[in-house]
Design an enzyme around this catalytic site. Structure first.
Site: not given
Ligand code: C5P
Length: 300
Positions: A12, A145
């Site tokens: 990401k 995350d």
């Protein structure tokens, strides 16, 4: 019951990232961010059976010193946490094989992506999959995350510790992306400490709000936002500012540091000529913002 599965653990970046003051109750910071999955991915295979537990990692992004003790590896801890929850429905033993392509300590969520991939794989193999909320709670216990990287979202705004989502209203936009990966890592914990040190009297920073993000504003418009880590990490590692400026000069629409660094990324138009080198102290990787979340492949 299936006994093996393979998953692409996509990395990401954060399209913007505002960090607020450390919270009184747990010392963690609240965030407002937009996560974006990218095509660069680790390859994760997990097999279930017996009672032994193992994790092996190889691949181009393996640090020379290895990944540290397996019991502290996020993918390993994800499997342990899931199997604790699953009780006797699944065997207690597993083996995880990782091919690391995502740089470690680069702000690309590599370890969290592996953990998310393991949780998605185990849920796909389970005779009684956990509902999203329960899977999300396990993910949140592993790191900030991990919930996004366990979700089926390509792009989403996130609040809290990064575990409350506001999905964006647009269909995924797959654009060319250049990652500049320096030859040093930044530890997330250190970067939060630097933020606290550098903004003692203004611990909330400047926020550029984007509202609900119903339609794609364009990468250039998203550049109005900020990554609060950028100034404090660049102050300690000035070369990162140089990489950022070189990506902008090369025509990137949106340039940012990834998470708390050390990677810097640029998103380009389809027709752009992408830079291929950034000097002797950084690797350049070409990838794309993702069009989809790659589905789990159940093997047996
Ligand atoms: O969640 P993750 O394991 O990536 O966090 C690493 C460290 O970064 C935490 O131990 C904490 O010190 C800091 N952190 C924080 N606020 C967050 C996320 C992380 O202070 N929202």
């Amino acid at each position: 019951m299936s006994v093996a599965a393979r998953v692409q653990a996509q990395a990401k970046v954060n399209l913007f990232l505002n960090v607020f003051a450390a919270r009184d109750d747990d010392g963690y910071h609240s965030l407002w961010t937009a996560f974006q999955r990218i095509d660069l991915a680790d390859d994760v295979v997990i097999r279930l059976g017996g009672s032994a537990r193992s994790l092996d990692a190889v691949g181009p992004a393996m640090p020379r010193e290895g990944l540290g003790p397996v019991e502290r590896n996020l993918a390993y801890r994800a499997a342990v946490a899931f199997l604790d929850e699953a009780g006797s429905m699944l065997p207690s033993g597993f083996s995880i094989e990782l091919i690391k392509n995502i740089p470690v300590g680069g702000g690309l969520g590599g370890g969290s992506a592996d953990a998310g991939a393991v949780l998605r794989a185990l849920n796909a193999m389970s005779p009684r999959p956990l509902p999203g909320r329960e899977l999300g709670a396990i993910a949140a216990s592993l790191g900030s995350d991990v919930p996004f990287l366990t979700s089926e979202l390509v792009t989403a705004q996130a609040l809290g510790r990064g575990d409350r989502f506001l999905p964006v209203g647009w269909a995924p936009v797959a654009s060319p992306m250049v990652l500049v990966v320096p030859d040093f890592a930044v530890a997330t914990k250190d970067a939060y400490g630097w933020l606290d040190d550098d903004r003692p009297t203004d611990p909330y920073g400047d926020v550029t709000g984007f509202g609900a993000l119903e339609t794609f504003p364009g990468w250039s418009d998203l550049a109005r936002g900020a990554n609060d880590f950028e100034p404090v990490v660049e102050r300690r590692h000035p070369i990162l500012r140089e990489y950022r400026e070189r990506l902008l000069a090369a025509g990137a629409r949106l340039v940012r540091m990834a998470g708390s660094g050390s990677t810097v990324f640029g998103i380009f138009d389809e027709t752009a000529t992408l830079p291929t080198e950034m000097g002797p102290n950084a690797r350049v990787i070409h990838t794309r913002t993702s069009a989809r979340v790659v589905q789990v492949e159940v093997l047996q």
